[in-house]
Enzyme design. Structure first.
Site, short mmCIF file in Angstrom:
data_model
loop_
_atom_site.label_atom_id
_atom_site.label_comp_id
_atom_site.label_asym_id
_atom_site.label_seq_id
_atom_site.Cartn_x
_atom_site.Cartn_y
_atom_site.Cartn_z
N GLU A 69 40.50 39.81 43.11
CA GLU A 69 39.66 40.94 42.56
C GLU A 69 38.23 40.39 42.59
O GLU A 69 37.85 39.94 41.64
CB GLU A 69 39.93 41.36 40.95
CG GLU A 69 41.48 41.78 41.06
CD GLU A 69 41.35 42.66 39.78
OE1 GLU A 69 41.84 44.07 39.85
OE2 GLU A 69 41.22 42.27 38.38
N HIS A 91 42.76 37.58 34.36
CA HIS A 91 41.78 38.68 34.62
C HIS A 91 40.71 38.49 34.34
O HIS A 91 40.08 37.81 33.09
CB HIS A 91 42.38 40.00 33.88
CG HIS A 91 41.68 41.31 34.39
ND1 HIS A 91 40.27 41.67 34.23
CD2 HIS A 91 42.16 42.15 35.32
CE1 HIS A 91 39.99 42.74 34.75
NE2 HIS A 91 40.95 43.03 35.51
P1 PGA Z 1 39.16 49.17 38.56
O1 PGA Z 1 39.88 47.79 37.75
O2 PGA Z 1 40.28 49.50 39.68
O3 PGA Z 1 38.74 50.09 37.43
O4 PGA Z 1 37.90 48.39 39.42
C1 PGA Z 1 40.58 46.86 38.50
C2 PGA Z 1 40.85 45.81 37.47
O5 PGA Z 1 40.06 45.36 36.43
O6 PGA Z 1 42.09 45.15 37.35
#
Ligand code: PGA
Length: 247
Positions: free
Chosen positions: A157, A88
């Site tokens: 992401e 992450h």
């Molecule tokens: P968010 O987080 O949906 O609050 O943007 C996603 C993540 O960090 O996995």
């Protein structure tokens, strides 16, 4: 393949009672859902939450030993955890390396956990047009020497799209079309690294301020196969709407 909706609670909530309430509220709302749902609470709540598939937010890469403060993949497997988020961006920001991510993926697979590998460019990299290079390096680093990765999920992401808690406050998000193209790029990289058949069977999900208002667009026009949901996963109403849209 079912869509996969992963709730990443991050370091929330602060009490076991609240965690149970949140979990049970979500559970009730998604009882008949056909999408696959995984809840990733902080480690300490994993043993007390029952009735939905669980994931951890990280794992250490050694199985046991003199590693103060660490939690291993076999320990998670032993208490019934099925998935684990690895790489992450919030952990990468604290000094995580591709080498360690690679070791974590291997230990997760060894233990029979399903890794959710997070990849994504930050704002500066996006502005410099480096997104594809970043993704290529992150995937190559994380999956170096990794065989038998059928249980892998990739979460794309874009770091600049992650909400910081409130999914409705972000000013700029990637368009569904752009996310769709990036997912295809990731799938092609996986096909080069493994095979087309392998790549076609890996779920690629999107994360970054996903919410009940934008999920449908990403699903329809970006062809995402699910979401890694942060902020909105702490709001049962929103989260369950995302799950329903993903069915
Ligand atoms: P968010 O987080 O949906 O609050 O943007 C996603 C993540 O960090 O996995």
């Amino acid at each position: 393949m079912k869509n996969l909706i992963v709730a990443n609670w991050k370091m929330n909530p602060v009490s076991q009672e609240e965690a149970k309430n949140l979990f049970n509220d979500i559970k009730q709302r998604i009882e008949s859902a056909t999408a696959e749902v995984v809840i990733c609470p902080p480690f300490v709540y994993l043993p007390v939450l029952k009735g939905l598939t669980l994931g951890a937010q990280n794992c250490f890469y050694e199985d046991k030993g003199t590693f103060t403060g660490k939690i291993s993949a076999p320990m998670l497997k032993d208490i019934g955890v099925e998935y684990v988020i690895i790489g992450h961006s919030e952990i990468r920001k604290m000094g995580e390396t591709d080498e360690k991510i690679n070791k974590r993926i291997k230990s997760a697979l060894r233990a029979g956990l399903k890794p959710i590998l997070c990849v994504g460019e930050n704002y500066e990299q996006k502005e410099k047009g480096e997104t594809e290079t970043v993704l290529k390096n992150q995937l190559a680093g994380a999956l170096s020497g990794v065989k038998d990765a059928e249980n892998l999920t990739v979460a794309y992401e874009p770091v600049w799209a992650i909400s910081g808690g409130d999914p409705y406050k972000t000013k700029e998000l990637p368009t569904a079309e752009k996310v769709g193209k990036t997912h295809s790029y990731i799938r092609n990289l996986l096909a080069d690294m493994y095979s087309k058949e392998f790549a076609d069977n890996i779920r690629i999900i999107y994360g970054g301020s996903s919410n009940a208002g934008n999920a449908e667009d990403y699903l329809k026009n970006g062809k995402v196969q699910g979401f890694l949901v942060g902020g909105a996963s702490l709001k049962p109403d929103d989260f369950s709407k995302i799950v329903k849209l993903a069915e």
